[in-house]
Design a protein around this motif. Structure first.
Motif, short mmCIF file in Angstrom:
data_model
loop_
_atom_site.label_atom_id
_atom_site.label_comp_id
_atom_site.label_asym_id
_atom_site.label_seq_id
_atom_site.Cartn_x
_atom_site.Cartn_y
_atom_site.Cartn_z
N VAL A 1 36.72 33.25 35.03
CA VAL A 1 36.87 34.42 35.82
C VAL A 1 37.52 35.54 35.03
O VAL A 1 36.94 36.59 35.02
CB VAL A 1 37.24 34.06 37.11
CG1 VAL A 1 37.48 35.32 37.87
CG2 VAL A 1 36.33 32.98 37.76
N TYR B 1 30.89 37.68 37.54
CA TYR B 1 32.28 37.89 37.14
C TYR B 1 32.76 39.43 37.20
O TYR B 1 33.76 39.55 37.54
CB TYR B 1 32.32 37.41 35.56
CG TYR B 1 32.18 35.98 35.51
CD1 TYR B 1 32.82 34.92 36.19
CD2 TYR B 1 30.99 35.61 34.81
CE1 TYR B 1 32.73 33.74 35.84
CE2 TYR B 1 30.64 34.20 34.66
CZ TYR B 1 31.61 33.33 35.24
OH TYR B 1 31.40 32.17 35.11
N SER B 2 31.84 40.57 37.02
CA SER B 2 32.04 41.76 36.92
C SER B 2 32.52 42.34 38.41
O SER B 2 33.04 43.24 38.68
CB SER B 2 30.95 42.73 36.40
OG SER B 2 29.77 42.54 37.18
N ASP B 3 31.97 41.63 39.55
CA ASP B 3 32.29 41.86 40.83
C ASP B 3 33.63 41.48 41.39
O ASP B 3 34.29 41.63 42.41
CB ASP B 3 31.24 41.28 41.79
CG ASP B 3 30.09 42.03 41.63
OD1 ASP B 3 30.04 42.89 41.14
OD2 ASP B 3 29.03 41.42 42.02
N PHE B 4 34.52 40.69 40.40
CA PHE B 4 35.75 40.10 40.68
C PHE B 4 36.66 41.16 40.79
O PHE B 4 36.82 41.97 40.06
CB PHE B 4 36.12 39.06 39.81
CG PHE B 4 37.62 38.47 39.93
CD1 PHE B 4 37.85 37.56 40.78
CD2 PHE B 4 38.67 39.25 39.08
CE1 PHE B 4 39.20 37.03 40.80
CE2 PHE B 4 39.98 38.69 39.34
CZ PHE B 4 40.23 37.70 40.38
N SER B 5 37.44 41.38 41.97
CA SER B 5 38.49 42.34 42.22
C SER B 5 39.81 41.67 42.06
O SER B 5 40.70 41.98 41.01
CB SER B 5 38.31 42.92 43.64
OG SER B 5 39.39 43.81 43.69
N LYS C 1 34.84 43.21 44.61
CA LYS C 1 34.87 44.86 44.74
C LYS C 1 34.13 45.32 45.67
O LYS C 1 34.58 46.35 46.28
CB LYS C 1 34.34 45.48 43.33
CG LYS C 1 34.84 44.92 42.27
CD LYS C 1 34.47 45.61 40.79
CE LYS C 1 35.43 45.25 39.85
NZ LYS C 1 34.63 45.60 38.34
N ARG D 1 35.55 38.77 33.12
CA ARG D 1 36.06 40.09 33.99
C ARG D 1 36.31 41.02 32.79
O ARG D 1 36.08 42.33 32.69
CB ARG D 1 36.93 39.78 34.83
CG ARG D 1 37.51 41.15 35.66
CD ARG D 1 38.40 41.26 36.68
NE ARG D 1 38.85 42.60 37.09
CZ ARG D 1 40.06 42.79 37.69
NH1 ARG D 1 41.00 42.00 37.42
NH2 ARG D 1 40.11 43.91 38.00
#
Length: 155
Positions: free
Chosen positions: A141, A88-92, A118, A145
């Protein structure tokens, strides 16, 4: 350590918002999405390699072979035979053109999403329309985030 507390906060919030998990609103002929309030009922049929500390929240197994698993840390997708993984932390951001070409959350039998990560990769998945699509995109998501479920006060 597995985050059972985060899992429980998420499931509790989903229950408050969407009600009966076995009867989520969808325009699909059959509801293919399952929420795991009971972790013992999850069977990792796809043999996905989960992180040590993540727990399943929901999955969607479609007749066309597409599959989505949402956990407390990540999304895993098999879309048109290609495997995708997204923390989830990679979602841009969402591909808005792709999103709008595929209609609204409540339209059609399923919804296809394309995200930009990202690190520059794409992440694609397909899920039942309406409530299941809303749960994954908006309640997981976007909420994950921004750390919405990281503490009990965040629910």
């Amino acid at each position: 350590m597995m985050d059972i507390h985060k899992h429980n906060r998420i499931v509790k919030k989903l229950k408050e918002v969407y009600g009966d998990f076995s009867n989520l609103k969808t325009n699909n002929d059959n509801l293919n999405t399952r929420i795991y309030a009971d972790l013992d009922s999850f069977n990792n049929e796809q043999k996905l390699e989960l992180l040590d500390d993540e727990l399943p929240i929901l999955d969607c197994k479609l007749k066309n072979g597409n599959y989505l698993l949402a956990t407390t840390k990540s999304l895993y997708s098999i879309y048109n035979g290609i495997s995708y993984t997204m923390l989830y932390s990679d979602f841009s951001k969402i591909d808005r053109t792709y999103f709008f070409e595929n209609g609204q959350l409540a339209e059609g039998k399923t919804r296809v999403f394309r995200y930009f990560l990202k690190k520059g990769d794409d992440f694609l998945y397909e899920i039942d329309s309406f409530y299941p699509a809303d749960i994954v995109h908006n309640r997981l998501v976007l909420s994950m985030r921004f750390g919405k479920y990281d503490s009990p006060a965040g629910v």
